[in-house]
Motif scaffolding. Structure first.
Motif, short mmCIF file in Angstrom:
data_model
loop_
_atom_site.label_atom_id
_atom_site.label_comp_id
_atom_site.label_asym_id
_atom_site.label_seq_id
_atom_site.Cartn_x
_atom_site.Cartn_y
_atom_site.Cartn_z
N ASP A 1 0.84 -1.21 0.00
CA ASP A 1 0.00 0.00 0.00
C ASP A 1 0.87 1.25 0.00
O ASP A 1 0.56 2.24 -0.69
CB ASP A 1 -0.91 0.01 1.22
N ALA B 1 0.94 4.26 -2.76
CA ALA B 1 0.70 5.65 -2.34
C ALA B 1 1.82 6.58 -2.80
O ALA B 1 1.59 7.76 -3.08
CB ALA B 1 0.55 5.71 -0.82
N GLU C 1 -9.08 -5.22 -9.52
CA GLU C 1 -8.65 -4.82 -8.18
C GLU C 1 -7.39 -3.96 -8.25
O GLU C 1 -7.27 -2.95 -7.53
CB GLU C 1 -8.39 -6.05 -7.32
N GLU D 1 -6.25 -2.11 -10.78
CA GLU D 1 -6.51 -0.79 -11.35
C GLU D 1 -7.26 0.10 -10.36
O GLU D 1 -6.97 1.31 -10.25
CB GLU D 1 -7.29 -0.95 -12.65
N ALA D 2 -8.19 -0.46 -9.60
CA ALA D 2 -8.90 0.33 -8.58
C ALA D 2 -7.94 0.76 -7.46
O ALA D 2 -8.04 1.88 -6.93
CB ALA D 2 -10.06 -0.49 -8.02
N TRP D 3 -7.03 -0.11 -7.10
CA TRP D 3 -6.01 0.17 -6.06
C TRP D 3 -5.17 1.37 -6.48
O TRP D 3 -4.96 2.31 -5.70
CB TRP D 3 -5.16 -1.09 -5.93
N ALA E 1 -5.97 3.63 -8.70
CA ALA E 1 -6.80 4.82 -8.86
C ALA E 1 -7.06 5.52 -7.53
O ALA E 1 -7.28 6.73 -7.48
CB ALA E 1 -8.14 4.43 -9.50
N ARG E 2 -7.01 4.76 -6.41
CA ARG E 2 -7.29 5.34 -5.09
C ARG E 2 -6.14 6.15 -4.53
O ARG E 2 -6.30 6.86 -3.55
CB ARG E 2 -7.64 4.22 -4.10
N ARG E 3 -4.93 6.03 -5.09
CA ARG E 3 -3.77 6.67 -4.46
C ARG E 3 -3.86 8.19 -4.46
O ARG E 3 -4.44 8.78 -5.36
CB ARG E 3 -2.47 6.20 -5.13
#
Length: 491
Positions: free
Chosen positions: A241, A245, A483, A485-487, A489-491
């Motif tokens: 993670d 980030a 999952e 790509e969504a991960w 996109a959240r950064r």
């Protein structure tokens, strides 16, 4: 107490005062230290059970299991000390092990009496604590007392100086973990060198048996070890993670792979002991180098970055996880095709895991998918079925490594176990291993279309065999294309 001189002390630049006046002064005026005894640590009863199982395999033989010595990095600077895995497994002593310690299992009746020998805390009447940069308290901090370690680990303890009697009494029934402490092994060999050649040869063979047995003891994890593996995986997930980030900063740096390594290592030191192995941060065609640890390249938009990393806890148990990420946030069509083929192989391998199947079947299942997909894409000189024949194996050009290895207190755990218990062995509840298929198309590989060249993908998870199947311990770390790509996109 006799003066203790550091073996590698740099006397040519030492300014430590040596007068009796100074020694008297620095040895006085210290507050009393109450000797508080700790409660036995959580792993102590598990370690005692492991010793009992080893004892039953070597009745009547003295077993010597060293923690090992610090290893020189350069001149008088050492690498961070890590105890030998067999020593930690049998004692429960992890990252806080005192270097040079030795566990001795002395034959007693039908079993053994275990004693831990280590260099105990020195008194202030010794010059060790201020003048010895290798082991002195002023330099590296205080060591625990014999009583403290005995209470902590549930073991009988003696000062390391008392080990001399064990060495002097060595005979043909004394076995040592030979790769743990080269100097102690040499000394034990010298004591028994005058024995007949047949006895020396038999002892060497028994020594190999000891290393084998210590590995095989770890094939099935106990409850404490399984809990540690869960914690290591959770910490490793937080490390991934952190990398996600920091991805914008990583991309902006000319050696972004180094920033990936540094970001992950920061989490490893914060949440564990260190990394379980050198982090692989392999962007672009570096992902096709299986053990890329130079980590000195750019992390460029449009490329994939393969991150293979694991956090080792204070107990020394480590995770081993790989994720492959599209740096721009979304997979290209070719990247997605390759990634989903690897994911299909990983999922197929996981689906067959259950008690009673052969360990090698996990690899065989993954390879069937790899053969089918590379044949479907036209990369093989024949069919998938033909490639899977032992004398062909064309698909292995694109994945030369194995799919699984046991995992635990070593990243490649149980390495000395017999083949018929490892590769050819049957799965049992409590086994923990990786599933890590991949596809790697080298940048100059003319057997694949140009758009595939330089694409490398690996997906690695840590798997626990349960009573009726398996649990993917790392499934919470995003692994499907959606999952991932969504991960990002959240950064």
């Amino acid at each position: 107490m006799a003066e203790q001189t550091a073996p590698r002390a740099t006397t040519n630049r030492s300014t430590t005062p040596g007068s009796d006046t100074f020694k008297d002064y620095i040895s006085s005026g210290w507050a009393e230290r109450p000797e508080t005894l700790p409660e036995a640590r959580e792993q102590a009863p598990f370690a005692a059970d492991r010793r009992a199982r080893l004892s039953a395999l070597h009745t009547g033989r003295r077993l010597v299991v060293p923690a090992g010595q610090a290893k020189v990095r350069s001149n008088d600077c050492d690498f961070p000390f890590r105890a030998h895995s067999a020593f930690s497994h049998l004692t429960g002593w992890g990252s806080d092990t005192v270097p040079g310690s030795v566990l001795v299992l002395e034959p007693s009746g039908d079993g053994h009496e275990a004693t831990l020998y280590f260099r105990a805390s020195a008194g202030r009447d010794s010059d060790e604590f201020y003048a010895n940069p290798e082991i002195g308290e002023f330099w590296i901090g205080p060591r625990p007392t014999l009583a403290q370690v005995g209470a902590d680990l549930g073991l009988a303890t003696r000062d390391l100086a008392d080990l001399e009697a064990v060495v002097a009494g060595a005979d043909g029934d004394t076995l040592v973990v030979r790769d743990a402490d080269a100097e102690l092994t040499r000394r034990l060999d010298e004591v028994t060198a005058s024995e007949p050649a047949s006895v020396v040869a038999e002892r060497a063979e028994r020594g190999d048996d000891l290393a084998r047995d210590l590995s095989e003891l770890r094939l099935v994890k106990d409850a404490y070890e399984v809990a540690q593996m869960r914690r290591a995986v959770d910490a490793t997930g937080r490390g991934f993670d952190d990398v996600v980030a920091d991805l914008d900063e990583i991309v902006a740096h000319e050696r972004g792979e180094r920033l990936v390594e540094g970001t992950f290592n920061r989490r490893a030191r914060a949440d564990g002991n260190t990394v379980g192995y050198d982090t692989i941060a392999a962007s672009g065609d570096h992902a096709c180098v299986l053990h890329w640890t130079r980590n000195d390249g750019v992390v460029a938009p449009g490329d994939l970055i393969l991150v293979d990393a694991g956090i080792e806890l204070e107990s020394l148990y480590t995770a081993d996880i790989t994720r492959t990420l599209p740096v721009s946030g979304r997979f290209t069509d070719v990247q997605r095709l390759v990634y989903e083929a690897v994911l299909e192989a990983a999922d197929a391998a996981f689906a067959v895991v259950r008690p009673g199947i052969a360990f090698r079947e996990v690899h065989a299942t993954a390879m069937r998918v790899i053969a089918e997909r590379t044949a479907e894409w036209g990369f093989l000189p024949g069919t998938a079925a033909e490639s899977l024949e032992p004398d062909a194996q064309w698909h292995r050009r694109y994945m030369v490594h194995g799919t699984s290895h046991h995992l635990g207190i070593d990243v490649h755990d149980c390495a000395a176990a017999r083949r018929d218990l490892y590769l050819d062995g049957l799965l049992e509840p409590g086994m923990v291993f990786t599933i890590e298929p991949g596809l790697y198309f080298q940048s100059d590989d003319l057997t694949v279309p140009e758009e595939f060249r330089g694409v490398g993908v690996r997906i690695e998870d840590d798997v626990l065999v349960t009573a009726d199947g398996a649990e993917n311990l790392s499934v919470g770390i995003p692994r499907t294309t959606a999952e991932v790509e969504a991960w990002l996109a959240r950064r």
